[in-house]
Write a protein that holds these residues in place. Structure first.
Motif, PDB file in Angstrom:
ATOM      1  N   UNK A 138       6.386  10.769  -0.352  1.00  0.00           N
ATOM      2  CA  UNK A 138       6.749  12.384  -0.370  1.00  0.00           C
ATOM      3  C   UNK A 138       6.762  12.222  -2.072  1.00  0.00           C
ATOM      4  N   UNK A 139       7.093  11.096  -2.979  1.00  0.00           N
ATOM      5  CA  UNK A 139       6.123  11.303  -4.445  1.00  0.00           C
ATOM      6  C   UNK A 139       6.367  10.072  -4.529  1.00  0.00           C
ATOM      7  N   UNK A 163       0.743  -1.399  -0.403  1.00  0.00           N
ATOM      8  CA  UNK A 163       0.033   0.046  -0.425  1.00  0.00           C
ATOM      9  C   UNK A 163       0.975   1.160   0.031  1.00  0.00           C
ATOM     10  N   UNK A 164       0.719   2.049  -1.197  1.00  0.00           N
ATOM     11  CA  UNK A 164       1.484   3.115  -1.521  1.00  0.00           C
ATOM     12  C   UNK A 164       0.714   4.574  -2.610  1.00  0.00           C
TER      13      UNK A 164
END
Length: 631
Positions: free
Chosen positions: A330-331, A296-297
């Motif tokens: 963050x990205x 999960x991301x």
């Protein structure tokens, strides 16, 4: 009560009584059919669309764009296989417009197909027109778009066709589905960009961005806040309905660290393709299964062009965002497997894997015997300008062509001219083979092939005949050429690079499980062979090769374009190519139309009257009488 025979009713009287009885039975049958037809017409669902200017902000600036109901992309239409829908279009914009239902075969219903100056006059500002969408075997993802000038850049949207009630998908059922519409964004006004290019005769400006569902994505200025996001649950399966509505470019598309399973194209099912990227031609649609099975991301889905002569070299993104408790990066992760702009091997390898599902429920009926063969060259040449004053090559004006013929918009739309037997609108001698034979893919071409002839020519085909067309790219403005067939789908039986060899290349045709598509990309300096049956009369079998041989799909106006069309109720016509003229003075009668006759209505008339019905009665006024669609 007992019945008594009439004492004076002789043989003649009995015959008269039998005739009267037969007439009453026929009248009853007629009234019953009229009742059924009336009920059927009342149950056809309808939607109302308003074409209007709407303010949108993208890439740090705002402008008004043409939209349907204020939406970009436009509203999604939902139907079931074999379904019907009335779409009432009210043009509150500033330009003429028509709507095409891309991939809908529209059996016996060419008047609702949408290409302006071919099956209808455009809808003028302030006017309205009712289209009827009639589906047959289509199932999966189609789309709709404006079919006039560059309006298609912002006037487009999905058509979702579900299986019939009680039927299922030929693949595992998804948890949810998500339309993914790839499109182009221009900072300037698209109509002004078009008109400037047409006035100067050169290439139009390339787009400033690509978009996914109307948003450019994180990699563009002033765009991060609006980036489209797909929310997924771990372990669930999702159906992505991908549409390439980009004006000019074929697109690579991928999702970081995720595999894709392509299960459908152009409203037809295909053998599942397991892949980590796709290549999709303008006008094509793909049904793709995505399983959310990664950590999960946040993951980027991204699209970029497969290079043409002039192309937008930017990358659009959206985000696949897993639902749950975790520390967001963050990205988002970027798809490292997304092919580069010039990766011809990636494009070819993906295309080579596309095969029809070819099962008992989804059989392949590719014509084995061919009645008519056409060999059509596609090129982007030029026509001279006075004092070499234009912006095309050597001061000329760019002009697309098929078999060195550039199609000229007629003074009357072709379908009307055909049914009204208006002479002098078109000629029926579009060539079946190129006017000149030479090494089409050579770097050194004869001078006389750069300048096309301008004419309004058609090719006549016999009704229900089997047709093979080999489209051959020429090394003049060499790029991939998307070709689209209206009213039909076709089997892509072969394609390759270089010059088509009519002795050896047909031996490699796939006649077992060729994909059934409605849009195909002819490779740069290559060829593609298609087969279909001309069994849907009244339709334009249209090759989308406009201005830049189809990439811009300007479909009308002051455009250089090439088209292949089919018309008629008893035979099929195919058109050549165009150098069109934008006509502001075209008028479209303002009418309030109800539904077209249902498929039951031909039961009420003689078969010989079908041609007259197709023209005179196809649209009925809502208040009495019958009105022709095009006056």
């Amino acid at each position: 009560m007992s019945t008594r025979k009439h004492p004076f009713l002789g043989v003649r009287g009995k015959m008269e009584l039998k005739k009267k009885s037969s007439k009453l039975e026929l009248l009853g049958f007629f009234l019953l059919n009229m009742f059924v037809v009336s009920m059927a017409r009342k149950t056809i669902p309808s939607v109302n669309w308003v074409v209007k200017e709407t303010k949108y902000t993208r890439l740090c600036s705002s402008k008004k764009i043409l939209t349907v109901n204020g939406l970009f992309p436009g509203p999604t239409l939902y139907l079931r296989k074999g379904g019907r829908l009335i779409v009432n279009v009210h043009n509150h914009g500033n330009y003429n417009v028509t709507i095409h239902w891309h991939g809908a075969k529209q059996p016996r219903n060419p008047w609702s197909d949408g290409p302006n100056y071919v099956t209808q006059c455009p809808i003028k500002p302030g006017a309205n027109f009712s289209y009827e969408i009639i589906l047959s075997r289509e199932e999966g993802t189609l789309w709709w778009h404006a079919h006039s000038d560059w309006s298609r850049a912002t006037v487009h949207g999905p058509i979702i066709v579900y299986p019939k009630i009680g039927a299922t998908y030929p693949f595992p059922k998804p948890h949810a589905e998500v339309p993914i519409v790839l499109a182009s964004w221009f900072k300037g006004d698209v109509m002004e960009i078009l008109q400037s290019a047409l006035a100067d005769g050169g290439e139009p400006n390339k787009s400033d961005a690509f978009t996914i569902n109307g948003q450019p994505g994180d990699l563009y200025n002033c765009s991060k806040h609006g980036t489209f996001k797909v929310l997924v649950h771990y372990g669930k399966r999702y159906l992505l309905r991908v549409i390439n509505s980009v004006m000019n470019e074929e697109m690579f598309f991928a999702i970081a660290q995720h595999n894709l399973t392509v299960v459908g194209m152009d409203g037809e099912y295909i053998k599942p393709i397991e892949t980590d990227y796709i290549m999709i031609t303008p006008g094509q649609t793909m049904d793709i299964l995505l399983t959310a099975n990664k950590l999960p991301s946040h993951y980027y889905m991204a699209g970029r062009a497969y290079a043409g002569v002039v192309y937008d070299n930017t990358t659009t993104t959206a985000i696949v965002k897993y639902i749950g408790n975790y520390t967001a990066p963050s990205t988002p992760s970027f798809p490292s497997n997304l092919p580069n702009y010039t990766d011809i091997d990636a494009a070819t390898n993906f295309t080579n894997r596309i095969r029809a599902l070819a099962t008992k429920d989804y059989p392949v009926n590719v014509p084995r015997k061919v009645d008519t063969r056409l060999y059509i060259t596609i090129s982007l040449g030029s026509v001279p300008c006075v004092n070499d004053s234009c912006d095309g090559p050597n001061g000329s004006r760019i002009a697309a062509s098929l078999n060195n013929m550039s199609f000229v918009d007629p003074g009357v739309d072709l379908l009307q001219a055909y049914y009204k037997k208006i002479s002098g609108i078109y000629e029926t001698n579009f060539p079946s083979v190129p006017l000149y034979f030479f090494n089409f893919t050579s770097d050194d071409l004869p001078d006389n092939v750069y300048t096309p002839l301008k004419a309004t020519k058609v090719k006549v085909l016999e009704f229900n005949s089997s047709v093979e067309i080999v489209f051959q790219g020429i090394n003049i403005g060499a790029e991939n050429h998307p070709l689209h067939l209206h009213g039909h789908s076709f089997y892509v039986v072969g394609y390759g690079f270089g010059n088509f060899d009519n002795k050896t290349d047909p031996k490699g045709y796939n006649l077992v499980d060729p994909p059934l598509l409605n849009t195909v990309g002819v490779p740069t300096n290559g060829w593609a062979a298609i087969r279909f049956r001309a069994n849907n009369p009244g339709f334009n079998t249209k090759g989308r090769v406009d201005y830049r041989d189809g990439r811009l799909d300007k479909e009308s106006g002051k455009s250089e374009r090439s088209v292949v069309h089919a018309l008629s109720l008893g035979q099929t016509l195919e058109l050549g190519n165009e150098y069109g003229i934008y006509r502001e003075e075209w008028s479209h009668q303002i009418n309030n139309y109800t539904a077209a006759p249902t498929l039951l209505e031909p039961l009420l008339i003689n078969f010989s009257d079908l041609k007259k019905l197709a023209y005179d009665s196809i649209w009925h006024k809502s208040r009495g009488g019958v009105s022709r669609s095009f006056e």
